[in-house]
Design a protein around this motif. Structure first.
Motif, PDB file in Angstrom:
ATOM      1  N   VAL A   1      -8.453  -7.224  -0.254  1.00  0.00           N
ATOM      2  CA  VAL A   1      -8.026  -5.793   0.659  1.00  0.00           C
ATOM      3  C   VAL A   1      -9.474  -5.492   0.979  1.00  0.00           C
ATOM      4  O   VAL A   1     -10.553  -5.261   0.414  1.00  0.00           O
ATOM      5  CB  VAL A   1      -7.495  -4.912  -0.150  1.00  0.00           C
ATOM      6  CG1 VAL A   1      -7.484  -3.519   0.339  1.00  0.00           C
ATOM      7  CG2 VAL A   1      -5.852  -5.430  -0.529  1.00  0.00           C
TER       8      VAL A   1
ATOM      9  N   TRP B   1      -2.712   0.427  -4.385  1.00  0.00           N
ATOM     10  CA  TRP B   1      -2.088  -0.566  -3.664  1.00  0.00           C
ATOM     11  C   TRP B   1      -1.827  -1.789  -4.672  1.00  0.00           C
ATOM     12  O   TRP B   1      -2.471  -1.878  -5.881  1.00  0.00           O
ATOM     13  CB  TRP B   1      -3.077  -1.498  -2.524  1.00  0.00           C
ATOM     14  CG  TRP B   1      -4.356  -1.607  -2.882  1.00  0.00           C
ATOM     15  CD1 TRP B   1      -5.689  -1.024  -3.007  1.00  0.00           C
ATOM     16  CD2 TRP B   1      -4.930  -2.860  -3.579  1.00  0.00           C
ATOM     17  NE1 TRP B   1      -6.728  -1.592  -3.113  1.00  0.00           N
ATOM     18  CE2 TRP B   1      -6.291  -2.708  -3.855  1.00  0.00           C
ATOM     19  CE3 TRP B   1      -4.223  -4.084  -3.983  1.00  0.00           C
ATOM     20  CZ2 TRP B   1      -7.005  -3.838  -4.194  1.00  0.00           C
ATOM     21  CZ3 TRP B   1      -5.218  -5.258  -4.333  1.00  0.00           C
ATOM     22  CH2 TRP B   1      -6.600  -4.809  -4.425  1.00  0.00           C
TER      23      TRP B   1
ATOM     24  N   HIS C   1      -4.104   7.108  -2.609  1.00  0.00           N
ATOM     25  CA  HIS C   1      -3.982   5.667  -2.126  1.00  0.00           C
ATOM     26  C   HIS C   1      -3.835   4.868  -3.323  1.00  0.00           C
ATOM     27  O   HIS C   1      -4.770   4.733  -4.050  1.00  0.00           O
ATOM     28  CB  HIS C   1      -4.964   5.352  -1.188  1.00  0.00           C
ATOM     29  CG  HIS C   1      -4.750   3.720  -0.699  1.00  0.00           C
ATOM     30  ND1 HIS C   1      -5.423   2.816  -1.294  1.00  0.00           N
ATOM     31  CD2 HIS C   1      -3.984   3.316   0.256  1.00  0.00           C
ATOM     32  CE1 HIS C   1      -4.986   1.782  -0.578  1.00  0.00           C
ATOM     33  NE2 HIS C   1      -4.174   1.927   0.339  1.00  0.00           N
TER      34      HIS C   1
ATOM     35  N   HIS D   1       0.857  -1.158   0.011  1.00  0.00           N
ATOM     36  CA  HIS D   1      -0.042  -0.150  -0.108  1.00  0.00           C
ATOM     37  C   HIS D   1       0.984   1.276   0.067  1.00  0.00           C
ATOM     38  O   HIS D   1       1.864   1.369   1.001  1.00  0.00           O
ATOM     39  CB  HIS D   1      -0.995   0.209   1.109  1.00  0.00           C
ATOM     40  CG  HIS D   1      -2.112  -0.732   1.150  1.00  0.00           C
ATOM     41  ND1 HIS D   1      -3.333  -0.612   0.963  1.00  0.00           N
ATOM     42  CD2 HIS D   1      -1.907  -2.392   1.306  1.00  0.00           C
ATOM     43  CE1 HIS D   1      -4.000  -1.803   1.156  1.00  0.00           C
ATOM     44  NE2 HIS D   1      -2.977  -2.986   1.165  1.00  0.00           N
TER      45      HIS D   1
ATOM     46  N   CYS E   1     -11.690  -2.374   3.081  1.00  0.00           N
ATOM     47  CA  CYS E   1     -11.674  -0.856   3.029  1.00  0.00           C
ATOM     48  C   CYS E   1     -12.720  -0.371   3.786  1.00  0.00           C
ATOM     49  O   CYS E   1     -14.038  -0.684   3.480  1.00  0.00           O
ATOM     50  CB  CYS E   1     -11.713   0.095   1.763  1.00  0.00           C
ATOM     51  SG  CYS E   1     -11.651   1.587   1.829  1.00  0.00           S
TER      52      CYS E   1
END
Length: 207
Positions: free
Chosen positions: A135, A126, A124, A88, A137
């Motif tokens: 992942v 990744w 951001h 990340h 969020c």
């Protein structure tokens, strides 16, 4: 901020925080204290409530971002990796920020159970490092399609440390994303003062 099972510390990039749990083991399970609202709020200096969660499953070499939010749809986001591993990167793309263009890197995987908090306005991205990476969020507001901004994760001027030896797998939108300089010229990026207002902070006083 640190509890018996969770440490919350700001990264080298202001506005980005690492949540690092400590494993507590017994003869049956390994337990992690992955999130505490009170500890995170004390560290960031403002309220944070999870109002929306999503999960993204990806195979190795999938690269997402750089995505950011600000303004009325600005969302603070908390990322974790519950399966596989992902690199990340948080990037400061707040126009006028003293840290504009800088980044911080965090390795998240299901073994360390760490998380990274990303303040409104920060970008951001990744990269999935293993097949079947998942992942998660959590964010302070629901997702709004078309809100926010996207900047190329392969922008040569940002020079993000992906360590790629093969071409990444990217969506058409991410592939077509502008560089930071192009996004700045088009007025797509949030202002530092706008973001500070969202954080409840006053702009810095000139020397």
């Amino acid at each position: 901020m640190e509890s018996s099972g969770l440490e919350v510390c700001e990264l080298a990039l202001p506005g980005a925080f690492l949540l690092a749990p400590r494993a507590v083991e017994d003869e049956n399970v390994v337990r992690y204290e992955a999130f505490r609202q009170d500890y995170l709020e004390e560290a960031i200096g403002r309220p944070f409530a999870i109002r929306y969660s999503s999960m993204s499953a990806a195979r190795r070499l999938v690269l997402r971002g750089i995505h950011g939010t600000a303004g009325d749809n600005g969302r603070a986001r908390l990322f974790g990796c519950v399966r596989g591993a992902a690199l990340h990167v948080v990037v400061d793309l707040r126009v006028g920020s003293p840290d504009y263009g800088r980044h911080a890197v965090v390795w998240l995987d299901h073994r360390n159970e760490s998380g990274v908090f990303v303040s409104e306005g920060l970008g951001h991205a990744w990269l999935a490092l293993e097949d079947d990476t998942l992942v998660v969020c959590h964010s302070s507001l629901p997702y709004t399609a078309g809100a926010g901004y996207t900047v190329s994760a392969l922008d040569p001027e940002l020079d993000l440390p992906w360590g790629l030896t093969e071409a990444p797998v990217m969506t058409d939108d991410d592939l077509a994303a502008p560089t930071a300089a192009e996004a700045l010229a088009k007025g797509l990026l949030p202002s530092y003062e706008e973001c500070l207002a969202q954080y409840g902070q006053a702009p810095p006083t000139p020397d």
